[in-house]
Enzyme design. Sequence first.
Site, mmCIF file in Angstrom:
data_model
loop_
_atom_site.group_PDB
_atom_site.id
_atom_site.type_symbol
_atom_site.label_atom_id
_atom_site.label_comp_id
_atom_site.label_asym_id
_atom_site.label_seq_id
_atom_site.Cartn_x
_atom_site.Cartn_y
_atom_site.Cartn_z
ATOM 1 N N TYR A 271 -12.400 19.865 -10.258
ATOM 2 C CA TYR A 271 -12.105 18.762 -11.405
ATOM 3 C C TYR A 271 -12.866 19.298 -12.790
ATOM 4 C CZ TYR A 271 -12.157 15.119 -8.306
ATOM 5 O OH TYR A 271 -11.534 13.655 -7.741
ATOM 6 N N TYR B 42 -18.911 9.206 -5.333
ATOM 7 C CA TYR B 42 -17.546 9.254 -4.940
ATOM 8 C C TYR B 42 -17.311 9.075 -3.503
ATOM 9 C CZ TYR B 42 -14.016 13.596 -4.856
ATOM 10 O OH TYR B 42 -13.064 14.046 -5.119
ATOM 11 N N LYS C 25 -10.326 6.252 -6.658
ATOM 12 C CA LYS C 25 -11.288 5.157 -6.043
ATOM 13 C C LYS C 25 -9.854 4.001 -5.572
ATOM 14 C CE LYS C 25 -15.425 5.797 -5.665
ATOM 15 N NZ LYS C 25 -15.149 6.400 -4.093
ATOM 16 N N HIS D 154 -14.236 17.184 4.393
ATOM 17 C CA HIS D 154 -15.195 18.065 2.580
ATOM 18 C C HIS D 154 -16.509 17.420 2.276
ATOM 19 C CE1 HIS D 154 -11.415 19.309 0.025
ATOM 20 N NE2 HIS D 154 -11.537 19.788 1.824
HETATM 21 P P1 FAS Z 1 0.761 -0.619 -3.208
HETATM 22 O O1 FAS Z 1 1.402 -0.546 -5.290
HETATM 23 O O2 FAS Z 1 1.179 0.304 -2.827
HETATM 24 O O3 FAS Z 1 1.809 -1.486 -2.504
HETATM 25 C C1 FAS Z 1 2.244 -2.643 -3.080
HETATM 26 C C2 FAS Z 1 3.527 -2.896 -2.077
HETATM 27 O O4 FAS Z 1 4.285 -4.352 -2.360
HETATM 28 C C3 FAS Z 1 5.128 -2.005 -2.430
HETATM 29 O O5 FAS Z 1 5.492 -0.955 -1.233
HETATM 30 C C4 FAS Z 1 5.917 -2.713 -3.551
HETATM 31 O O6 FAS Z 1 6.882 -1.669 -3.337
HETATM 32 C C5 FAS Z 1 5.556 -4.013 -2.670
HETATM 33 N N1 FAS Z 1 5.998 -5.431 -3.618
HETATM 34 C C6 FAS Z 1 5.758 -4.364 -4.583
HETATM 35 N N2 FAS Z 1 6.205 -6.203 -5.537
HETATM 36 C C7 FAS Z 1 6.869 -6.662 -4.429
HETATM 37 C C8 FAS Z 1 7.397 -7.966 -4.340
HETATM 38 N N3 FAS Z 1 7.853 -8.635 -5.640
HETATM 39 N N4 FAS Z 1 7.717 -8.307 -3.194
HETATM 40 C C9 FAS Z 1 7.724 -7.581 -1.646
HETATM 41 N N5 FAS Z 1 7.278 -6.253 -1.825
HETATM 42 C C10 FAS Z 1 6.628 -5.884 -2.733
HETATM 43 N N6 FAS Z 1 -5.374 6.363 -5.728
HETATM 44 C C11 FAS Z 1 -6.154 7.571 -5.766
HETATM 45 O O7 FAS Z 1 -7.063 6.473 -4.545
HETATM 46 N N7 FAS Z 1 -5.487 7.998 -5.784
HETATM 47 C C12 FAS Z 1 -4.502 9.093 -6.305
HETATM 48 O O8 FAS Z 1 -4.541 10.321 -6.598
HETATM 49 C C13 FAS Z 1 -3.770 8.211 -7.061
HETATM 50 N N8 FAS Z 1 -2.971 8.255 -7.513
HETATM 51 C C14 FAS Z 1 -1.837 7.423 -7.637
HETATM 52 C C15 FAS Z 1 -0.348 7.972 -8.201
HETATM 53 C C16 FAS Z 1 0.077 6.964 -8.611
HETATM 54 C C17 FAS Z 1 1.961 6.944 -9.283
HETATM 55 C C18 FAS Z 1 -0.331 5.873 -8.536
HETATM 56 C C19 FAS Z 1 0.661 4.464 -9.111
HETATM 57 C C20 FAS Z 1 -0.526 5.056 -8.561
HETATM 58 C C21 FAS Z 1 -2.107 6.263 -7.320
HETATM 59 N N9 FAS Z 1 -3.224 5.726 -7.364
HETATM 60 C C22 FAS Z 1 -3.847 6.893 -6.412
HETATM 61 C C23 FAS Z 1 -3.270 4.543 -7.296
HETATM 62 C C24 FAS Z 1 -2.934 4.189 -5.070
HETATM 63 O O9 FAS Z 1 -2.657 5.288 -4.094
HETATM 64 C C25 FAS Z 1 -2.919 2.443 -4.876
HETATM 65 O O10 FAS Z 1 -3.976 2.668 -5.337
HETATM 66 C C26 FAS Z 1 -2.513 2.112 -3.833
HETATM 67 O O11 FAS Z 1 -1.387 2.410 -3.601
HETATM 68 C C27 FAS Z 1 -3.237 0.900 -3.594
HETATM 69 O O12 FAS Z 1 -2.288 0.509 -2.117
HETATM 70 P P2 FAS Z 1 -1.478 -1.030 -2.558
HETATM 71 O O13 FAS Z 1 -2.868 -2.170 -2.696
HETATM 72 O O14 FAS Z 1 -1.461 -1.484 -0.498
HETATM 73 O O15 FAS Z 1 -0.191 -1.476 -3.033
HETATM 74 C C1 PHB Z 2 -5.219 13.932 -5.630
HETATM 75 O O1 PHB Z 2 -4.819 14.651 -3.964
HETATM 76 O O2 PHB Z 2 -4.179 13.457 -4.664
HETATM 77 C C2 PHB Z 2 -6.457 13.402 -5.669
HETATM 78 C C3 PHB Z 2 -7.744 13.294 -4.929
HETATM 79 C C4 PHB Z 2 -8.387 13.312 -5.803
HETATM 80 C C5 PHB Z 2 -8.352 12.674 -6.958
HETATM 81 C C6 PHB Z 2 -6.528 12.376 -7.524
HETATM 82 C C7 PHB Z 2 -5.810 12.380 -6.398
HETATM 83 O O3 PHB Z 2 -9.675 12.118 -7.752
#
Ligand code: FAS
Ligand code: PHB
Length: 390
Positions: A201, A385, A297, A72
């Site tokens: 957005y 961005y 991010k 994009h």
């Molecule tokens: P993660 O949380 O992805 O992974 C951590 C892993 O550790 C998990 O598999 C968990 O099961 C495991 N774990 C936890 N405790 C443990 C323990 N005690 N022992 C062993 N394993 C354990 N980011 C964006 O950029 N755009 C978005 O739209 C977006 N939407 C999101 C929506 C939600 C609901 C959430 C919660 C986050 C969102 N994020 C988004 C942020 C998300 O993408 C995170 O930045 C990303 O998953 C970070 O990756 P990790 O640091 O690997 O953590």
């Molecule tokens: C998504 O596609 O999940 C998405 C994209 C941009 C954002 C947040 C979420 O800023």
Amino acid sequence: MRTQVVIIGSGPSGLLLGQLLAGIGVENVILERVDRDYVLGRVRAGVLEQGTVDLLDEAGAGARMRAEGLPHDGISLAFDNRLHRIDLAALTGGKRVTVYGQTEVTHDLMDKRSAAGLMTVYDAKNVLPQGFDTASPFVTYEKDGVTHRIDCDFIAGCDGFHGVSRKSVPQDALKLFERAYPFGWLGILAEVPPADHELIYANHPRGFALCSMRSEHRSRYYVQCPIDDKVENWSDERFWDELRLRLPKEAAEKVTVGPSFEKSIAPLRSFVAEPMQFGRLSLVGDAAHIVPPTGAKGLNLAASDVRYLFSGLKEFYLDKSPAGIDAYSGKALSRVWKAVRFSWWMTTMLHRFPDTDAFGQRIQEAELDYLVHSQAAATSLAENYVGLPY
Ligand code: FAS
Ligand code: PHB
């Protein structure tokens, strides 16, 4: 058992670090609390910075992203019933983002890891990092009722916001910074073509909305909702009506409705834990920081943490120098705070806050007006961005 690096967590940061380390011959084991399918069942991010794309390529896990990811060159801001395109590529000398779901990133990294025969222990319970204030750290965990111990050189806490790693650090050694937002995001996935070829957005008196996608036939949409709202309050019909009310007419008319197959509410918060390293334990990704998803991010910050930690570990093992490891926290936090600022700014500018007064409303409108009429302002948004340099 002994390995060189124990990685706690099999999310994107743990898997990416494990793949990069294996690529330079550094042994590592991943301990994951839940099973593979549970990890893959989480629907999260959708936008990758170029730096993240390059890291996935370096980890040898970028082929499907290259084939199926959507490059994009711009995004649109919507307010006052109009769309305003921000030309990311033109404003940043050709940089762009790639739309490719975090679920797919995780899948590709897991496939790569199992194809390489690298060890991941799923359903590892009571994982506990220990001795990380010495040169001989170790991690214990339980599996099928048996307690195991893995001795190692380093522990990477890639276990997310609710993980054990940050909680294992003496709490007086941590400085925490937090901002909770008084609303959440209700998100859906539907097998319908996106409303636009790029993300939209939207700032609207009824609340924020975001039009995103996972492919040319799968859409990802979000609407701002009250912090205590419940998914069961939102039928598909209510969601589609509310989304179209918050979009300019020209965009609302292009929304294709259909049954959602995923619907969830995520709270929004800004959170940073300082420092990100305690002896031989390093905190990575969501274990150390959380950003509201408005700036896309979260996943990308996890990737830049991995890059900094990987280069420190590479220096330690290949050049026998601790310098890169010692510099990890400072380097990572410098980029983290700039992304936390940008995510806070995007969230503040685009959402309706319950306590915003008339003055605050005018400031938000002036911010948007300045953005779409000033190249300098638009360039600032664009360079953040697409991702600031590592
Ligand atoms: P993660 O949380 O992805 O992974 C951590 C892993 O550790 C998990 O598999 C968990 O099961 C495991 N774990 C936890 N405790 C443990 C323990 N005690 N022992 C062993 N394993 C354990 N980011 C964006 O950029 N755009 C978005 O739209 C977006 N939407 C999101 C929506 C939600 C609901 C959430 C919660 C986050 C969102 N994020 C988004 C942020 C998300 O993408 C995170 O930045 C990303 O998953 C970070 O990756 P990790 O640091 O690997 O953590
Ligand atoms: C998504 O596609 O999940 C998405 C994209 C941009 C954002 C947040 C979420 O800023």
